[in-house]
Design a protein around this motif. Sequence first.
Motif, PDB file in Angstrom:
ATOM      1  N   GLY A 363       5.492   4.265   2.847  1.00  0.00           N
ATOM      2  CA  GLY A 363       5.639   2.902   2.346  1.00  0.00           C
ATOM      3  C   GLY A 363       5.183   1.859   3.334  1.00  0.00           C
ATOM      4  N   VAL A 364       5.165   2.202   4.613  1.00  0.00           N
ATOM      5  CA  VAL A 364       4.721   1.272   5.644  1.00  0.00           C
ATOM      6  C   VAL A 364       3.211   1.333   5.848  1.00  0.00           C
ATOM      7  CG1 VAL A 364       4.888   0.671   8.101  1.00  0.00           C
ATOM      8  CG2 VAL A 364       6.941   1.369   6.833  1.00  0.00           C
ATOM      9  N   PHE A 365       2.658   2.553   5.975  1.00  0.00           N
ATOM     10  CA  PHE A 365       1.274   2.714   6.413  1.00  0.00           C
ATOM     11  C   PHE A 365       0.270   2.985   5.292  1.00  0.00           C
ATOM     12  CE2 PHE A 365       3.686   4.055  10.277  1.00  0.00           C
ATOM     13  CZ  PHE A 365       3.199   3.070  11.131  1.00  0.00           C
ATOM     14  N   ALA A 366       0.716   3.158   4.070  1.00  0.00           N
ATOM     15  CA  ALA A 366      -0.224   3.471   2.978  1.00  0.00           C
ATOM     16  C   ALA A 366      -1.387   2.482   2.969  1.00  0.00           C
ATOM     17  CB  ALA A 366       0.505   3.450   1.635  1.00  0.00           C
ATOM     18  N   THR A 367      -2.588   3.029   2.869  1.00  0.00           N
ATOM     19  CA  THR A 367      -3.819   2.235   2.947  1.00  0.00           C
ATOM     20  C   THR A 367      -4.564   2.303   1.626  1.00  0.00           C
ATOM     21  OG1 THR A 367      -3.959   2.754   5.308  1.00  0.00           O
ATOM     22  CG2 THR A 367      -5.962   1.925   4.242  1.00  0.00           C
ATOM     23  N   ALA A 368      -4.813   1.170   1.030  1.00  0.00           N
ATOM     24  CA  ALA A 368      -5.442   1.121  -0.290  1.00  0.00           C
ATOM     25  C   ALA A 368      -6.819   1.785  -0.294  1.00  0.00           C
ATOM     26  CB  ALA A 368      -5.546  -0.324  -0.773  1.00  0.00           C
ATOM     27  N   ALA A 369      -7.558   1.664   0.784  1.00  0.00           N
ATOM     28  CA  ALA A 369      -8.906   2.219   0.836  1.00  0.00           C
ATOM     29  C   ALA A 369      -8.906   3.741   0.819  1.00  0.00           C
ATOM     30  CB  ALA A 369      -9.621   1.731   2.096  1.00  0.00           C
ATOM     31  N   ILE A 370      -7.784   4.353   1.167  1.00  0.00           N
ATOM     32  CA  ILE A 370      -7.705   5.823   1.198  1.00  0.00           C
ATOM     33  C   ILE A 370      -6.997   6.366  -0.029  1.00  0.00           C
ATOM     34  CG2 ILE A 370      -6.728   7.791   2.447  1.00  0.00           C
ATOM     35  CD1 ILE A 370      -7.206   6.259   5.022  1.00  0.00           C
ATOM     36  N   GLY A 371      -5.804   5.859  -0.303  1.00  0.00           N
ATOM     37  CA  GLY A 371      -5.018   6.407  -1.406  1.00  0.00           C
ATOM     38  C   GLY A 371      -4.914   5.523  -2.618  1.00  0.00           C
ATOM     39  N   GLY A 372      -5.506   4.324  -2.552  1.00  0.00           N
ATOM     40  CA  GLY A 372      -5.472   3.431  -3.702  1.00  0.00           C
ATOM     41  C   GLY A 372      -4.231   2.571  -3.801  1.00  0.00           C
ATOM     42  N   THR A 373      -3.310   2.710  -2.849  1.00  0.00           N
ATOM     43  CA  THR A 373      -2.078   1.919  -2.859  1.00  0.00           C
ATOM     44  C   THR A 373      -1.845   1.328  -1.478  1.00  0.00           C
ATOM     45  OG1 THR A 373      -1.100   3.398  -4.515  1.00  0.00           O
ATOM     46  CG2 THR A 373       0.401   1.943  -3.327  1.00  0.00           C
ATOM     47  N   ALA A 374      -1.535   0.047  -1.425  1.00  0.00           N
ATOM     48  CA  ALA A 374      -1.273  -0.619  -0.159  1.00  0.00           C
ATOM     49  C   ALA A 374       0.208  -0.525   0.184  1.00  0.00           C
ATOM     50  CB  ALA A 374      -1.692  -2.083  -0.240  1.00  0.00           C
ATOM     51  N   GLY A 375       0.495  -0.395   1.484  1.00  0.00           N
ATOM     52  CA  GLY A 375       1.862  -0.358   1.957  1.00  0.00           C
ATOM     53  C   GLY A 375       2.267  -1.658   2.630  1.00  0.00           C
ATOM     54  N   LEU A 376       3.341  -1.574   3.392  1.00  0.00           N
ATOM     55  CA  LEU A 376       3.915  -2.766   4.019  1.00  0.00           C
ATOM     56  C   LEU A 376       2.923  -3.490   4.926  1.00  0.00           C
ATOM     57  CD1 LEU A 376       6.431  -4.523   4.628  1.00  0.00           C
ATOM     58  CD2 LEU A 376       6.965  -2.903   6.472  1.00  0.00           C
ATOM     59  N   ILE A 377       2.200  -2.755   5.763  1.00  0.00           N
ATOM     60  CA  ILE A 377       1.315  -3.423   6.717  1.00  0.00           C
ATOM     61  C   ILE A 377       0.087  -4.029   6.043  1.00  0.00           C
ATOM     62  CG2 ILE A 377       2.065  -1.994   8.668  1.00  0.00           C
ATOM     63  CD1 ILE A 377      -0.491  -0.379   8.375  1.00  0.00           C
ATOM     64  N   GLU A 378      -0.147  -3.696   4.796  1.00  0.00           N
ATOM     65  CA  GLU A 378      -1.226  -4.329   4.033  1.00  0.00           C
ATOM     66  C   GLU A 378      -0.680  -5.354   3.047  1.00  0.00           C
ATOM     67  OE1 GLU A 378      -4.954  -1.189   4.143  1.00  0.00           O
ATOM     68  OE2 GLU A 378      -3.862  -1.457   2.265  1.00  0.00           O
ATOM     69  N   GLY A 379       0.570  -5.745   3.246  1.00  0.00           N
ATOM     70  CA  GLY A 379       1.124  -6.834   2.456  1.00  0.00           C
ATOM     71  C   GLY A 379       1.859  -6.440   1.199  1.00  0.00           C
ATOM     72  N   ASN A 380       2.303  -5.164   1.098  1.00  0.00           N
ATOM     73  CA  ASN A 380       3.013  -4.731  -0.096  1.00  0.00           C
ATOM     74  C   ASN A 380       4.366  -4.133   0.280  1.00  0.00           C
ATOM     75  OD1 ASN A 380       3.755  -3.905  -2.678  1.00  0.00           O
ATOM     76  ND2 ASN A 380       2.501  -2.039  -2.604  1.00  0.00           N
ATOM     77  N   PRO A 381       5.363  -4.962   0.596  1.00  0.00           N
ATOM     78  CA  PRO A 381       6.682  -4.452   0.985  1.00  0.00           C
ATOM     79  C   PRO A 381       7.405  -3.731  -0.144  1.00  0.00           C
ATOM     80  CG  PRO A 381       6.755  -6.839   0.670  1.00  0.00           C
ATOM     81  CD  PRO A 381       5.310  -6.443   0.599  1.00  0.00           C
ATOM     82  N   ARG A 382       7.020  -3.998  -1.386  1.00  0.00           N
ATOM     83  CA  ARG A 382       7.684  -3.357  -2.525  1.00  0.00           C
ATOM     84  C   ARG A 382       7.566  -1.832  -2.456  1.00  0.00           C
ATOM     85  NH1 ARG A 382       9.474  -4.908  -7.455  1.00  0.00           N
ATOM     86  NH2 ARG A 382       8.771  -7.033  -7.073  1.00  0.00           N
ATOM     87  N   LEU A 383       6.434  -1.333  -1.920  1.00  0.00           N
ATOM     88  CA  LEU A 383       6.249   0.116  -1.851  1.00  0.00           C
ATOM     89  C   LEU A 383       7.324   0.760  -0.978  1.00  0.00           C
ATOM     90  CD1 LEU A 383       4.662   2.646  -2.580  1.00  0.00           C
ATOM     91  CD2 LEU A 383       3.185   2.210  -0.599  1.00  0.00           C
ATOM     92  N   LEU A 384       7.699   0.121   0.107  1.00  0.00           N
ATOM     93  CA  LEU A 384       8.737   0.674   0.972  1.00  0.00           C
ATOM     94  C   LEU A 384      10.057   0.799   0.225  1.00  0.00           C
ATOM     95  CD1 LEU A 384       9.650   1.675   3.725  1.00  0.00           C
ATOM     96  CD2 LEU A 384       9.982  -0.708   4.423  1.00  0.00           C
ATOM     97  N   LEU A 385      10.375  -0.196  -0.587  1.00  0.00           N
ATOM     98  CA  LEU A 385      11.599  -0.129  -1.396  1.00  0.00           C
ATOM     99  C   LEU A 385      11.511   0.998  -2.425  1.00  0.00           C
ATOM    100  CD1 LEU A 385      12.228  -3.943  -2.017  1.00  0.00           C
ATOM    101  CD2 LEU A 385      13.384  -2.447  -0.371  1.00  0.00           C
ATOM    102  N   THR A 386      10.339   1.152  -3.007  1.00  0.00           N
ATOM    103  CA  THR A 386      10.133   2.231  -3.981  1.00  0.00           C
ATOM    104  C   THR A 386      10.316   3.588  -3.318  1.00  0.00           C
ATOM    105  OG1 THR A 386       8.576   0.858  -5.228  1.00  0.00           O
ATOM    106  CG2 THR A 386       8.499   3.230  -5.618  1.00  0.00           C
ATOM    107  N   GLN A 387       9.782   3.744  -2.105  1.00  0.00           N
ATOM    108  CA  GLN A 387       9.927   5.010  -1.381  1.00  0.00           C
ATOM    109  C   GLN A 387      11.384   5.289  -1.048  1.00  0.00           C
ATOM    110  OE1 GLN A 387       6.818   6.005  -2.279  1.00  0.00           O
ATOM    111  NE2 GLN A 387       6.746   7.124  -0.344  1.00  0.00           N
TER     112      GLN A 387
END
Length: 436
Positions: A363-387
């Motif tokens: 949820g912190v390091f997910a990179t949109a360019a690799i997996g298609g989903t952005a994580g916290l460090i790319e401006g998507n804190p919601r993913l961390l909550l989802t995780q």
Amino acid sequence: MLRLPRAVAHFATAVSAVSIAVTSATPALAETARIDAADTAWMITATALVLMMTIPGLALFYAGMVRKKNVLATMAQSLIAVALISILWVIYGYSLVFVGDGAWLGTLERFLLAGMTMDGVNGAAKTIPEALFVIYQMTFAVITVALVAGSVADRLRFSSYVLFCIGWFTVVYIPLAHWVWGGGFLAQAGVLDFAGGLVVHLSAGTAGLVAAVVMGRRRGYGTENLAPYDLSLAVIGTGLLWVGWFGFNGGSALQANSRAVMAILATHLAACAGALTWTAIEWLTRRKPSVLGMISGAVAGLGTITPASGFVEPWHGIVIGVVAGAVCFWACTSLKHRFNYDDTLDVFGIHGIGGLLGTLMTGVFATAAIGGTAGLIEGNPRLLLTQAYGVAAVFVWTGAMTFVLLKVVDMLAGLRVPHEHEVEGLDITQHGEALQ
């Protein structure tokens, strides 16, 4: 008799032939064009690598860390898990996980693989034969069940372990795998788990913790020398696990593509960082870097990068490995001693804590360019909550169902061997064999 012009007659004949071909084609044949030879070759290789992780990888890894009198019994647990879970997977496991889109479970449409054709595919892996997807996912189910046994090594009845395997696979692994990978409610919520941080590591670690508490500590725990019999076996097992993890994480891309390679690179770097971190901590605190610490750190790094491997950049793997080495070391020493539970081979401390950490760090390091989903460090804190939601759901379900299942098995067959059998050793008392 009416004669059609030759050109018209030829056209009519061609249309008729095409019509017959289309209407007679089976759905399975219609899928043939989707199967890619390179993807298929890679996934056959990945399947072999993941199976190797259980036998001989996990079997050697676990056996090298128990006492001599329990080596064969520990290996037998890995071996029987392969045989038993493989059959159950084909009978109903695969269908309930990957066929159907229910929020909680799939369907029994593929019971005993009914309806599967040689050239058919599963919608989750459209470029490889469905049969290959079946056996690849089978290897994940096998090693997850086998992992749990490490928490209660040296004291579990073999007959009870067999019953536990059947029950735990059915009521824990199948639902979790469907929730996360089969289109269930966690997948619908957006929970990410590339190769098994939740489904494999957190579930096995949680089950191991519950089992260790329910069964109690080994005879002589804390007062007798319970040192490993042969750490060289564990080192060999670690090497097999490490290489096999390339198929575990890289294969989870389900294609021979760049994402698979990125996952393999991140995986290797995390293992290296985990081993170095654990070694450094031991060196500083205990003055000597142990071999057991080196291999524990490597496996901690491997388990922790698993859920993130297909979503993060390679350098993230180094960061995740460092965190894994430090936190899992703490869990296997301070946390374990603080609560005084006997998790024999540190399944919770390494796999449970590693799966939890890796899922959250996805949820912190997910990179949109690799997996298609952005994580916290790319401006998507919601993913961390989802995780975090995924972690909570898996932890609660696994813990509760494992506790109930252990109590049922205990009533049916008794979980723990008698005191005298534990003293004599499980090799001779459970299997009638022993190392000389």
